[in-house]
Design a protein around this motif. Structure first.
Motif, PDB file in Angstrom:
ATOM      1  N   ARG A  71      43.410  63.197  46.514  1.00 43.42           N
ATOM      2  CA  ARG A  71      42.910  62.941  45.156  1.00 43.42           C
ATOM      3  C   ARG A  71      42.150  61.620  45.100  1.00 43.42           C
ATOM      4  O   ARG A  71      41.084  61.518  44.483  1.00 43.42           O
ATOM      5  CB  ARG A  71      44.078  62.887  44.168  1.00 43.42           C
ATOM      6  CG  ARG A  71      44.797  64.186  43.936  1.00 43.42           C
ATOM      7  CD  ARG A  71      45.976  63.924  43.005  1.00 43.42           C
ATOM      8  NE  ARG A  71      46.901  65.043  42.962  1.00 43.42           N
ATOM      9  CZ  ARG A  71      48.105  64.976  42.416  1.00 43.42           C
ATOM     10  NH1 ARG A  71      48.531  63.833  41.901  1.00 43.42           N
ATOM     11  NH2 ARG A  71      48.894  66.033  42.393  1.00 43.42           N
ATOM     12  N   LEU A  72      42.740  60.585  45.717  1.00 39.24           N
ATOM     13  CA  LEU A  72      42.081  59.279  45.726  1.00 39.24           C
ATOM     14  C   LEU A  72      40.721  59.369  46.396  1.00 39.24           C
ATOM     15  O   LEU A  72      39.736  58.794  45.910  1.00 39.24           O
ATOM     16  CB  LEU A  72      42.975  58.270  46.448  1.00 39.24           C
ATOM     17  CG  LEU A  72      42.428  56.850  46.598  1.00 39.24           C
ATOM     18  CD1 LEU A  72      42.198  56.211  45.238  1.00 39.24           C
ATOM     19  CD2 LEU A  72      43.387  55.991  47.433  1.00 39.24           C
ATOM     20  N   ALA A  73      40.635  60.099  47.498  1.00 37.48           N
ATOM     21  CA  ALA A  73      39.364  60.238  48.216  1.00 37.48           C
ATOM     22  C   ALA A  73      38.310  60.935  47.364  1.00 37.48           C
ATOM     23  O   ALA A  73      37.113  60.637  47.465  1.00 37.48           O
ATOM     24  CB  ALA A  73      39.579  61.005  49.513  1.00 37.48           C
ATOM     25  N   ARG A  74      38.758  61.843  46.501  1.00 30.45           N
ATOM     26  CA  ARG A  74      37.814  62.563  45.639  1.00 30.45           C
ATOM     27  C   ARG A  74      37.486  61.800  44.364  1.00 30.45           C
ATOM     28  O   ARG A  74      36.700  62.269  43.541  1.00 30.45           O
ATOM     29  CB  ARG A  74      38.388  63.936  45.277  1.00 30.45           C
ATOM     30  CG  ARG A  74      38.488  64.895  46.458  1.00 30.45           C
ATOM     31  CD  ARG A  74      38.771  66.309  45.990  1.00 30.45           C
ATOM     32  NE  ARG A  74      40.100  66.434  45.409  1.00 30.45           N
ATOM     33  CZ  ARG A  74      41.181  66.810  46.078  1.00 30.45           C
ATOM     34  NH1 ARG A  74      41.090  67.083  47.378  1.00 30.45           N
ATOM     35  NH2 ARG A  74      42.350  66.915  45.473  1.00 30.45           N
ATOM     36  N   GLY A  75      38.081  60.635  44.195  1.00 34.97           N
ATOM     37  CA  GLY A  75      37.823  59.856  43.003  1.00 34.97           C
ATOM     38  C   GLY A  75      38.617  60.314  41.802  1.00 34.97           C
ATOM     39  O   GLY A  75      38.314  59.934  40.661  1.00 34.97           O
ATOM     40  N   HIS A  76      39.663  61.113  42.024  1.00 29.81           N
ATOM     41  CA  HIS A  76      40.502  61.608  40.948  1.00 29.81           C
ATOM     42  C   HIS A  76      41.675  60.656  40.721  1.00 29.81           C
ATOM     43  O   HIS A  76      41.925  59.744  41.515  1.00 29.81           O
ATOM     44  CB  HIS A  76      41.016  63.005  41.283  1.00 29.81           C
ATOM     45  CG  HIS A  76      39.935  64.010  41.477  1.00 29.81           C
ATOM     46  ND1 HIS A  76      40.150  65.259  42.012  1.00 29.81           N
ATOM     47  CD2 HIS A  76      38.594  63.954  41.208  1.00 29.81           C
ATOM     48  CE1 HIS A  76      39.016  65.936  42.073  1.00 29.81           C
ATOM     49  NE2 HIS A  76      38.065  65.162  41.595  1.00 29.81           N
ATOM     50  N   LEU A 110      36.631  57.281  51.447  1.00 32.52           N
ATOM     51  CA  LEU A 110      37.923  56.603  51.439  1.00 32.52           C
ATOM     52  C   LEU A 110      38.075  55.733  52.677  1.00 32.52           C
ATOM     53  O   LEU A 110      37.654  56.115  53.769  1.00 32.52           O
ATOM     54  CB  LEU A 110      39.058  57.639  51.405  1.00 32.52           C
ATOM     55  CG  LEU A 110      40.491  57.113  51.525  1.00 32.52           C
ATOM     56  CD1 LEU A 110      40.882  56.354  50.265  1.00 32.52           C
ATOM     57  CD2 LEU A 110      41.454  58.261  51.786  1.00 32.52           C
ATOM     58  N   ALA A 111      38.697  54.577  52.504  1.00 29.24           N
ATOM     59  CA  ALA A 111      39.038  53.720  53.636  1.00 29.24           C
ATOM     60  C   ALA A 111      40.451  53.188  53.445  1.00 29.24           C
ATOM     61  O   ALA A 111      40.922  53.011  52.319  1.00 29.24           O
ATOM     62  CB  ALA A 111      38.057  52.560  53.769  1.00 29.24           C
ATOM     63  N   GLN A 134      31.373  51.149  45.808  1.00 29.89           N
ATOM     64  CA  GLN A 134      31.392  52.563  45.452  1.00 29.89           C
ATOM     65  C   GLN A 134      32.116  53.371  46.526  1.00 29.89           C
ATOM     66  O   GLN A 134      31.537  54.135  47.285  1.00 29.89           O
ATOM     67  CB  GLN A 134      29.951  53.080  45.277  1.00 29.89           C
ATOM     68  CG  GLN A 134      29.210  52.435  44.132  1.00 29.89           C
ATOM     69  CD  GLN A 134      29.896  52.700  42.795  1.00 29.89           C
ATOM     70  OE1 GLN A 134      30.184  53.846  42.441  1.00 29.89           O
ATOM     71  NE2 GLN A 134      30.159  51.634  42.049  1.00 29.89           N
ATOM     72  N   ARG A 135      33.415  53.163  46.574  1.00 28.65           N
ATOM     73  CA  ARG A 135      34.252  53.830  47.564  1.00 28.65           C
ATOM     74  C   ARG A 135      35.707  53.672  47.122  1.00 28.65           C
ATOM     75  O   ARG A 135      36.040  52.725  46.410  1.00 28.65           O
ATOM     76  CB  ARG A 135      34.052  53.192  48.943  1.00 28.65           C
ATOM     77  CG  ARG A 135      34.629  53.953  50.106  1.00 28.65           C
ATOM     78  CD  ARG A 135      34.408  53.213  51.421  1.00 28.65           C
ATOM     79  NE  ARG A 135      34.651  54.069  52.558  1.00 28.65           N
ATOM     80  CZ  ARG A 135      34.671  53.648  53.831  1.00 28.65           C
ATOM     81  NH1 ARG A 135      34.449  52.370  54.105  1.00 28.65           N
ATOM     82  NH2 ARG A 135      34.896  54.494  54.816  1.00 28.65           N
ATOM     83  N   ARG A 168      45.181  45.808  40.370  1.00 30.26           N
ATOM     84  CA  ARG A 168      44.164  46.327  41.285  1.00 30.26           C
ATOM     85  C   ARG A 168      43.162  47.180  40.523  1.00 30.26           C
ATOM     86  O   ARG A 168      43.494  47.826  39.539  1.00 30.26           O
ATOM     87  CB  ARG A 168      44.813  47.098  42.439  1.00 30.26           C
ATOM     88  CG  ARG A 168      45.281  48.504  42.123  1.00 30.26           C
ATOM     89  CD  ARG A 168      46.611  48.563  41.473  1.00 30.26           C
ATOM     90  NE  ARG A 168      47.064  49.889  41.159  1.00 30.26           N
ATOM     91  CZ  ARG A 168      46.699  50.568  40.079  1.00 30.26           C
ATOM     92  NH1 ARG A 168      45.773  50.123  39.293  1.00 30.26           N
ATOM     93  NH2 ARG A 168      47.256  51.724  39.806  1.00 30.26           N
ATOM     94  N   PRO A 169      41.883  47.191  40.976  1.00 36.54           N
ATOM     95  CA  PRO A 169      40.846  47.954  40.273  1.00 36.54           C
ATOM     96  C   PRO A 169      41.077  49.462  40.373  1.00 36.54           C
ATOM     97  O   PRO A 169      41.924  49.934  41.138  1.00 36.54           O
ATOM     98  CB  PRO A 169      39.557  47.537  40.990  1.00 36.54           C
ATOM     99  CG  PRO A 169      39.995  47.002  42.315  1.00 36.54           C
ATOM    100  CD  PRO A 169      41.372  46.431  42.115  1.00 36.54           C
ATOM    101  N   THR A 170      40.322  50.228  39.608  1.00 37.90           N
ATOM    102  CA  THR A 170      40.569  51.668  39.501  1.00 37.90           C
ATOM    103  C   THR A 170      40.271  52.421  40.788  1.00 37.90           C
ATOM    104  O   THR A 170      40.793  53.525  40.978  1.00 37.90           O
ATOM    105  CB  THR A 170      39.730  52.263  38.361  1.00 37.90           C
ATOM    106  OG1 THR A 170      38.342  51.966  38.589  1.00 37.90           O
ATOM    107  CG2 THR A 170      40.143  51.670  37.023  1.00 37.90           C
ATOM    108  N   ASN A 171      39.453  51.865  41.675  1.00 37.19           N
ATOM    109  CA  ASN A 171      39.148  52.547  42.935  1.00 37.19           C
ATOM    110  C   ASN A 171      40.107  52.166  44.055  1.00 37.19           C
ATOM    111  O   ASN A 171      39.901  52.544  45.213  1.00 37.19           O
ATOM    112  CB  ASN A 171      37.708  52.261  43.375  1.00 37.19           C
ATOM    113  CG  ASN A 171      37.470  50.793  43.667  1.00 37.19           C
ATOM    114  OD1 ASN A 171      38.059  49.926  43.034  1.00 37.19           O
ATOM    115  ND2 ASN A 171      36.598  50.507  44.623  1.00 37.19           N
ATOM    116  N   VAL A 172      41.163  51.433  43.724  1.00 35.25           N
ATOM    117  CA  VAL A 172      42.128  50.959  44.724  1.00 35.25           C
ATOM    118  C   VAL A 172      43.532  51.411  44.321  1.00 35.25           C
ATOM    119  O   VAL A 172      43.921  51.308  43.156  1.00 35.25           O
ATOM    120  CB  VAL A 172      42.106  49.415  44.836  1.00 35.25           C
ATOM    121  CG1 VAL A 172      43.193  48.927  45.786  1.00 35.25           C
ATOM    122  CG2 VAL A 172      40.734  48.933  45.288  1.00 35.25           C
TER     123      VAL A 172
END
Length: 275
Positions: A71-76, A110-111, A134-135, A168-172
């Motif tokens: 889910r995280l990798a898909r930005g969900h 994703l990393a 943007q990741r 932590r930010p929304t992408n982390v």
């Protein structure tokens, strides 16, 4: 900031980094994994992890972690994760394997960023670096534990997980492994407070409650241990003997995924094979 087009400025920046004044910032879009410490971040060219299918005896935990990382990798929407419990049962291997699995379909999405426990105070700086990228990133803290005297570390972690100005930010998202669910040691005397006997205990458990996904790992049964050995042996084409595998575990006083892997390494060595 110095003009990066100026050769003298570039030389000065390089000398400053060599002298330890400022660590170079990695390209957060380029590598599958990174290591973060007090000096800064550095890229890791390849992320080593077993295939998810090889992680036996932890099926429910494996499926939950892999789904959350995907889910995280898909930005969900995805949870911060706490993986706690018995040593050697594949907690850290599962985190890495789930990231590798998610990267197979979208490597740039994703990393993994592994942060040392000695770098916790610098995590806000890491979050500031990752937020604009943007990741998606999974920040991984392995084998985390706080001493009884440490009241600052747990409070910082609670703030990062939920509601603080340094969250932590929304992408982390965070993935933490620990030997105990509460992360901070608990004593029976904590419940003897005559004013409010639950306050101290609840304060420590509140840290674990901040993780949306909290999964326990327990010592495996004999059947699970043998299944782990069998999966690795099949993967690497090694002959196995169940009695020998059980004797190996008995000599070490533990049945776990780590013990099973060590036995497989022994089998490969006996056969003159590399893994």
């Amino acid at each position: 900031m110095a003009d990066q087009g100026d050769p003298l400025a570039r030389i000065a920046d390089a000398l400053e980094r060599i002298a330890g004044g400022r660590a170079a910032s990695p390209d957060w879009r380029a590598a599958p994994a990174y290591v973060w410490d007090a000096a800064g971040g550095r890229a890791v060219a390849a992320l080593d992890a077993p295939r998810l299918e090889l992680l036996k005896g932890i099926d429910a935990q494996r499926d939950a972690v892999a789904a959350n990382v995907a889910r995280l990798a898909r930005g969900h929407a995805a949870h911060d994760m706490l993986l706690w419990g018995a040593r050697g049962m594949g907690k850290s291997a599962l985190v890495r394997a789930s990231v590798v699995s998610a990267q197979e379909s979208a490597s740039a999405a994703l990393a993994l960023v592994q942060a040392g426990t000695d770098a916790l105070e610098t995590l806000p700086r890491l979050f500031a670096a990752l937020g604009p990228v943007q990741r998606s990133f999974l920040v991984f803290i392995d084998d985390l534990g706080f001493s009884e005297e440490d009241s600052v570390g747990p409070r910082h972690l609670r703030s990062w997980l939920e509601g603080g100005v340094e969250a932590r930010p929304t992408n982390v998202r965070l993935a933490v492994t620990a030997n105990r669910r509460a992360i901070v040691p608990r004593q029976a005397s904590e419940q003897d407070d005559p004013i409010n006997p639950r306050d101290a205990v609840d304060d420590k458990l509140a840290l674990a409650d901040r993780f949306g996904l909290s999964l326990g790992f327990h010592n495996c049964s004999q059947d699970d241990y043998l299944a782990i050995v069998a999966a690795y042996c099949d993967e690497y084409g090694l002959d196995r003997d169940e009695a020998d595998a059980l004797e190996w575990a008995r000599r070490r006083g533990a049945r776990s995924g780590r013990t099973a892997w060590q036995y497989v390494v022994e089998l490969a060595g006996r056969a003159g094979r590399a893994l």
